[in-house]
Design a protein around this motif. Structure first.
Motif, short mmCIF file in Angstrom:
data_model
loop_
_atom_site.label_atom_id
_atom_site.label_comp_id
_atom_site.label_asym_id
_atom_site.label_seq_id
_atom_site.Cartn_x
_atom_site.Cartn_y
_atom_site.Cartn_z
N MET A 1 -4.90 -7.17 -4.65
CA MET A 1 -3.48 -6.79 -4.65
C MET A 1 -2.61 -7.99 -4.26
O MET A 1 -1.58 -8.26 -4.88
CB MET A 1 -3.28 -5.62 -3.69
CG MET A 1 -1.89 -5.06 -3.67
SD MET A 1 -1.79 -3.70 -2.47
CE MET A 1 -1.80 -4.61 -0.93
N ARG B 1 2.11 2.08 -3.34
CA ARG B 1 1.07 2.67 -4.19
C ARG B 1 0.82 4.13 -3.84
O ARG B 1 0.57 4.96 -4.71
CB ARG B 1 -0.24 1.86 -4.05
CG ARG B 1 -0.11 0.46 -4.61
CD ARG B 1 -1.40 -0.31 -4.53
NE ARG B 1 -2.48 0.38 -5.24
CZ ARG B 1 -3.68 -0.15 -5.44
NH1 ARG B 1 -3.96 -1.37 -5.00
NH2 ARG B 1 -4.60 0.51 -6.09
N PHE C 1 0.84 -1.21 0.00
CA PHE C 1 0.00 0.00 0.00
C PHE C 1 0.87 1.26 0.00
O PHE C 1 0.58 2.22 -0.72
CB PHE C 1 -0.94 0.03 1.21
CG PHE C 1 -2.06 -0.97 1.12
CD1 PHE C 1 -2.87 -1.04 -0.01
CD2 PHE C 1 -2.33 -1.82 2.19
CE1 PHE C 1 -3.91 -1.95 -0.09
CE2 PHE C 1 -3.37 -2.74 2.11
CZ PHE C 1 -4.16 -2.81 0.97
N ASP D 1 3.31 6.28 -5.49
CA ASP D 1 3.26 6.30 -6.95
C ASP D 1 2.26 7.37 -7.42
O ASP D 1 1.04 7.21 -7.23
CB ASP D 1 2.83 4.91 -7.43
CG ASP D 1 2.65 4.85 -8.94
OD1 ASP D 1 2.82 5.88 -9.63
OD2 ASP D 1 2.33 3.75 -9.44
N ASN E 1 1.06 7.97 -10.15
CA ASN E 1 0.14 7.51 -11.20
C ASN E 1 -0.92 6.54 -10.68
O ASN E 1 -1.75 6.06 -11.45
CB ASN E 1 0.92 6.83 -12.34
CG ASN E 1 1.87 7.81 -12.99
OD1 ASN E 1 1.51 8.95 -13.26
ND2 ASN E 1 3.11 7.37 -13.20
N ASP E 2 -0.84 6.19 -9.40
CA ASP E 2 -1.84 5.27 -8.88
C ASP E 2 -3.10 6.07 -8.53
O ASP E 2 -3.07 6.93 -7.64
CB ASP E 2 -1.31 4.54 -7.64
CG ASP E 2 -2.21 3.38 -7.22
OD1 ASP E 2 -3.45 3.57 -7.22
OD2 ASP E 2 -1.69 2.30 -6.92
N PRO E 3 -4.22 5.77 -9.22
CA PRO E 3 -5.43 6.59 -9.00
C PRO E 3 -5.97 6.47 -7.57
O PRO E 3 -6.68 7.37 -7.10
CB PRO E 3 -6.44 6.04 -10.02
CG PRO E 3 -5.92 4.69 -10.41
CD PRO E 3 -4.43 4.71 -10.21
N MET E 4 -5.63 5.38 -6.87
CA MET E 4 -6.17 5.21 -5.52
C MET E 4 -5.22 5.70 -4.43
O MET E 4 -5.55 5.58 -3.24
CB MET E 4 -6.46 3.73 -5.28
CG MET E 4 -7.74 3.28 -5.93
SD MET E 4 -8.14 1.62 -5.40
CE MET E 4 -8.52 1.90 -3.69
N GLY E 5 -4.05 6.20 -4.82
CA GLY E 5 -3.02 6.55 -3.84
C GLY E 5 -3.52 7.41 -2.68
O GLY E 5 -3.29 7.10 -1.52
#
Ligand code: ADP
Ligand code: ADP
Ligand code: ZN
Length: 233
Positions: free
Chosen positions: A72, A42, A39, A45, A47-51
């Motif tokens: 995951m 992420r 997690f 990151d 670019n991770d939409p859920m970050g």
């Protein structure tokens, strides 16, 4: 080729799961799978939409929804390196996750060697978590009192300079919430594994070396018993 070892480490925040998982990874060449680390990667990151959603959940001390977590971990377990054997650190943390993991393992005909519960008193957990820091480069764990880096600025393992980090959820309020989450949502999986005869308990209050020795002793037991995975060719 040596047989693959597959274990789950269960314990409250600060119990020493990550510390022992890093040691077992190095001792036995296993893959260390930490749901929390996945997690946090992420969250880092962009670019991770859920970050950002994940960050809010981790900071609150609640669990990430089962569907997200299960997917995951399923993806991670499918990667080829997991054939070497693995340590699941912090997964499963709910009954739904334990059931989903069983289904994944059954599908691939994989058996676990042990589910290890690390028991530590709440006071000690707070002391451990408040002194915890890690190397931002190689993720090695340290503690202000119990395992300080030899040089305050340099990672003992990878030599990175001024890369030590502290987690934003390692504060008193979030720790209280994480403990509550552990007792409410994660401890119900203990009878689940006990019923399958897989649960082993150990005293997580002991020193890091003693805990490693206790895990090694547990692993020596089930490896000789029936039901163990046959050696891989
Ligand atoms: P700890 O050191 O407290 O055991 P982790 O790094 O394992 O912490 O987990 C940090 C956070 O990540 C948890 O508080 C939770 O928000 C989330 N998390 C970790 N594992 C899981 C899981 N199996 N299911 C849902 N959320 C999880
Ligand atoms: P978890 O992954 O279960 O949250 P960690 O492995 O990160 O726990 O350990 C929490 C903190 O306590 C770390 O700073 C670690 O260095 C320290 N620690 C871990 N195990 C022990 C132990 N047996 N004795 C003293 N300190 C420990
Ligand atoms: Zn490092």
């Amino acid at each position: 080729m040596t047989e693959a070892i597959r274990i789950i480490l269960i314990g409250p925040p600060g119990a020493g799961k990550g510390t022992q998982a890093q040691r077992l990874r190095d001792l036995h060449g296993l893959v260390h799978i930490s749901a929390g680390d996945l997690f946090r990667a992420r969250i880092k990151d962009p670019n991770d939409p859920m970050g950002q959603q994940l960050k809010a959940i981790l900071d609150s001390g609640a669990l990430v929804p089962d569907a997200v977590t299960i997917q995951m971990i399923a993806e991670r377990l499918q990667q080829a390196d997991c054939a070497k054997g693995f340590i699941l650190d912090g997964f499963p943390r709910s009954i739904a996750q334990a059931e989903a993991l069983d289904a994944m393992l059954l599908k691939h005909n994989i058996k676990l060697d042990a589910v290890i519960q690390m028991e530590v008193d709440d006071d000690k957990l707070v002391e451990r978590i408040s002194g915890r820091y890690t190397c931002g480069e190689c993720n090695t764990g340290y503690h202000d009192t119990f395992k300080p880096a030899q040089d305050a600025h340099t990672c003992d393992v990878c030599g990175a300079k001024d890369k030590f980090v502290r987690r934003s959820d390692d504060n008193a309020e979030a720790v209280r919430a994480r403990l509550k989450t552990y007792y409410n949502q994660t401890t119900p999986i203990l009878p689940y594994y006990e019923g399958k005869g897989m649960l082993k308990r150990l005293d997580g209050m002991a020193s890091m070396d003693e805990v490693t020795a206790a895990i090694e002793a547990i692993l020596k037991g089930p490896k000789d018993s029936p039901g163990k995975n046959p050696p891989r060719p």
